[in-house]
Design an enzyme around this catalytic site. Structure first.
Site, mmCIF file in Angstrom:
data_model
loop_
_atom_site.group_PDB
_atom_site.id
_atom_site.type_symbol
_atom_site.label_atom_id
_atom_site.label_comp_id
_atom_site.label_asym_id
_atom_site.label_seq_id
_atom_site.Cartn_x
_atom_site.Cartn_y
_atom_site.Cartn_z
ATOM 1 N N ASP A 324 45.223 86.772 48.012
ATOM 2 C CA ASP A 324 46.118 87.097 49.120
ATOM 3 C C ASP A 324 46.783 85.782 49.541
ATOM 4 O O ASP A 324 46.321 84.700 49.188
ATOM 5 C CB ASP A 324 45.304 87.692 50.269
ATOM 6 C CG ASP A 324 46.107 87.827 51.541
ATOM 7 O OD1 ASP A 324 47.215 88.372 51.474
ATOM 8 O OD2 ASP A 324 45.624 87.360 52.588
ATOM 9 N N ASP A 517 41.354 87.933 53.249
ATOM 10 C CA ASP A 517 40.700 87.765 54.546
ATOM 11 C C ASP A 517 41.107 88.817 55.566
ATOM 12 O O ASP A 517 40.500 88.901 56.627
ATOM 13 C CB ASP A 517 41.014 86.378 55.118
ATOM 14 C CG ASP A 517 42.453 86.268 55.583
ATOM 15 O OD1 ASP A 517 42.688 85.664 56.640
ATOM 16 O OD2 ASP A 517 43.349 86.802 54.900
ATOM 17 N N ASP A 521 43.312 93.652 53.167
ATOM 18 C CA ASP A 521 42.716 93.234 51.897
ATOM 19 C C ASP A 521 41.448 94.018 51.557
ATOM 20 O O ASP A 521 40.971 93.961 50.426
ATOM 21 C CB ASP A 521 42.361 91.743 51.944
ATOM 22 C CG ASP A 521 43.593 90.859 52.018
ATOM 23 O OD1 ASP A 521 44.558 91.140 51.296
ATOM 24 O OD2 ASP A 521 43.589 89.905 52.816
#
Length: 624
Positions: A324, A517, A521
């Protein structure tokens, strides 16, 4: 060393006394070689029972429990057989050496358990609140969100919160593995489970005890021992078939030559017992889970919480890493960098309407807008009928106008045109009553060690690194290039991230790991072969969905986790190959009559000790 002696005092004493009795028996029987065999047996029976009494009891229990072929039963069968054919020293040696091997195993397991269980010391027992100028001790569970607690120097921080008064430094090593204290002041966040070092502070609680960092970590620690590595399951299945086969082979070795080929019964029974002792799979069954347990202990000591051995094993085989962007590769601390107004509108009006619509949002962009509006001294009107559209933005009514604040998808959904140049920015677009007003652009700095993390992963054999983000292509690709990513896929919704990850899983020649995080996600973390969550600022959903949690936001700990996993897997493989090769060699030598029970005992228990000591190497991994 003193702690080991204290913890295993009874085992050490038993082995020491057994060894003394064994030496005494050898001396007595050596001085009086003409002793009757039954008397010799009685003399050796004393050290035999001292060394192997618990093993014999365990074998009987296994027999009644239906576990006929565990290591206790195999060792008992071999040693009793040796006693029956007059090989008294060999029988005692088998039991004594087996006891030494188990002691080494218990010491190794105890060390790895202490490394993981050390985290249990972070559980806070008390919290203090101030009542009429006096500190009152209360249970952390009874403190509510919004309450102010007082934390004295030397206290464990009982709950997550924000410092409202005072300054201090905190020891976060239990949670993050970071040895240097963190210097904190008013407005800084404190994490439960850390130690307040040198200043009295007041903290406004932001999470109830059951949702605090320390509680979540302890829950993960409790769950971590429940998952076993896949290779452990393979070894168990191997032992299920291997053990009865070798037991049958040992029996046939002892019986067939005397029955059909005029062999001497005592010699072939001895050969069969040698085969039985050498073939016992103790070293493999013990060293495999122990190796992974030591690896998990090393990880926890470095602020990396692995929820189960299976995830450490999987991580060692990962060939594709997917990241990410915001909060993972970047700091996640966004700020407004530019406001672009369309003809007829001003930057102040755009910022005012955007701040009104985003006022109730917890999104980082909303916080950046609110901060910018406060800095500019702009008044924020009230918004009503606020409606959040996941993956798109927010619609609201502000001063009688229908205001849209969001990405290009939101504008397209309401048929609002965007100037071409605005497509290339990481921006929130603002429209009122169907007219495009302008955009607010943001900046987010790349984490200091992000590029080094990617380079380290590639040096460890990772073939592909990919970034998935909901951000614009312009910003996403620029950040991906700056850290050395192989690929970047931008403007993705959460379900599109899952789809991309599934495509990577299907096309990869190894396992795929995902690092994130945020709440968005969580689905990808759960879908990937192994998910890693950044625990310091990560959302509850991400931490719950992940298989491995980096206790702080140190991105350089990702290659460290891989290094620990790879070393652990390599040491486990070493133990398996070494054990099988030594056992095979001794079994062949035993069948040929070249070796006896003494060497067979080494092939079993000696190899187990070597494998256990080798497993302890998993504790020592260079940070790189």
């Amino acid at each position: 060393m003193n702690s080991i002696i204290k913890e295993h005092k009874s085992d050490l004493l038993r082995i020491f006394i057994s060894a003394l009795l064994f030496i005494a028996a050898i001396i007595v029987c050596g001085i009086f070689p003409g002793l009757h065999p039954l008397l010799q047996a009685a003399i050796y029976l004393v050290p035999y029972l001292a060394a192997g009494g618990e093993v014999l009891i365990g074998a009987v229990r296994s027999l009644f429990a239906g576990k006929l072929l565990d290591e206790n039963f195999l060792m008992s069968a071999a040693s009793v057989g040796a006693m029956c054919i007059g090989e008294y020293p060999e029988a005692v040696f088998i039991m004594l050496f087996f006891g030494i091997g188990e002691l080494f195993e218990h010491i190794a397991v105890g060390r790895s358990k202490r490394s993981i269980a050390k985290l249990m010391d972070i559980r806070p027992e008390n919290a203090f609140i101030e009542v009429d100028g006096e500190l009152v001790r209360v249970a952390p569970e009874s403190v509510n969100v919004g309450d102010v607690i007082v934390i004295r120097p030397g206290d464990k921080i009982p709950l997550d919160g924000i410092i409202t008064e005072g300054c201090t430094s905190t020891d976060n090593s239990m949670l993050t593995g970071e040895s240097l204290p963190a210097v904190l002041g008013v407005g800084d966040a404190v994490i439960s489970g850390c130690i307040n070092i040198d200043g009295m502070i007041k903290v406004r609680v932001t999470s109830a005890y059951e949702n605090s960092t320390v509680t979540k970590i302890l829950k993960l620690v409790e769950e971590s021992s429940e998952s076993k590595a896949k290779v452990h399951g393979v070894i168990k299945r191997f032992a299920k078939y291997y053990t009865p086969i070798v037991v049958a082979a040992a029996i046939l070795t002892a019986v067939i030559p005397p029955l059909f080929f005029s062999g001497v019964w005592s010699e072939w029974i001895r050969t069969g017992l040698t085969f039985l002792v050498a073939s016992c799979p103790c070293a493999i069954i013990i060293s495999v889970p122990l190796g992974y347990f030591c690896g998990m202990g090393c990880a926890s000591r470095n602020g990396i919480l692995v929820k189960g051995a299976v995830y450490l094993e999987t991580l060692s085989k990962v060939k594709t890493f997917v990241f990410d962007k915001t909060g993972t590769l970047t700091t996640g601390m966004l700020s407004v960098s530019e406001i672009t107004a369309a003809a007829g509108f001003s930057g102040q009006s755009i910022l005012s309407l955007a701040a009104a619509a985003e006022k109730g949002s917890t999104h980082p962009l909303a916080a950046a807008i609110a901060k910018k509006a406060a800095e500019e001294g702009i008044s924020i009107p009230a918004a009503v009928s606020v409606r959040e559209i996941p993956g798109h933005g927010i619609a609201a009514e502000v001063d009688g106008s229908t205001v849209l604040v969001g990405n290009e998808r939101l504008m397209a959904m309401h048929n609002v045109g965007i100037p071409t140049k605005e497509h290339e920015k990481t921006a929130l677009h603002v429209a009122a009553n169907g007219k495009y007003m302008g955009s607010i652009a943001f900046t987010d700095s790349v984490k200091r060690n992000a590029a080094g993390c990617i380079a380290s992963l590639k040096s460890l054999g990772v073939k592909k690194t990919v970034m998935l983000t909901g951000d614009s292509r312009f910003t996403g690709e620029a950040i991906a290039a700056s850290v050395g990513m192989d690929e970047a896929h931008c403007r993705l919704l959460p379900d599109e991230k899952v789809a991309h990850t599934e495509t990577l899983i299907g096309g990869s020649d190894g396992f795929v790991a995902y690092v994130g995080d945020g709440i968005n996600d969580a689905p990808v973390l759960a879908r990937s072969d192994v998910g890693l969550a950044m625990g310091g600022l990560g959302s509850d959903a991400a931490i719950e969905a992940a298989d491995i949690v980096i206790m702080d936001d140190s991105i350089e700990k990702i290659p460290l986790a891989v290094r620990i996993a790879q070393k652990t897997a390599f040491i486990v493989l070493q133990n398996i190959v070494f054990s099988l090769l030594v056992k095979l060699a001794v079994m062949v030598l035993g069948l040929l009559g070249i070796t006896g029970i003494w060497l067979a005992a080494f092939a079993d228990v000696g190899v187990m000790i070597i494998a256990v000591l080798n497993s302890l190497r998993c504790f020592f991994v260079k940070k790189g």
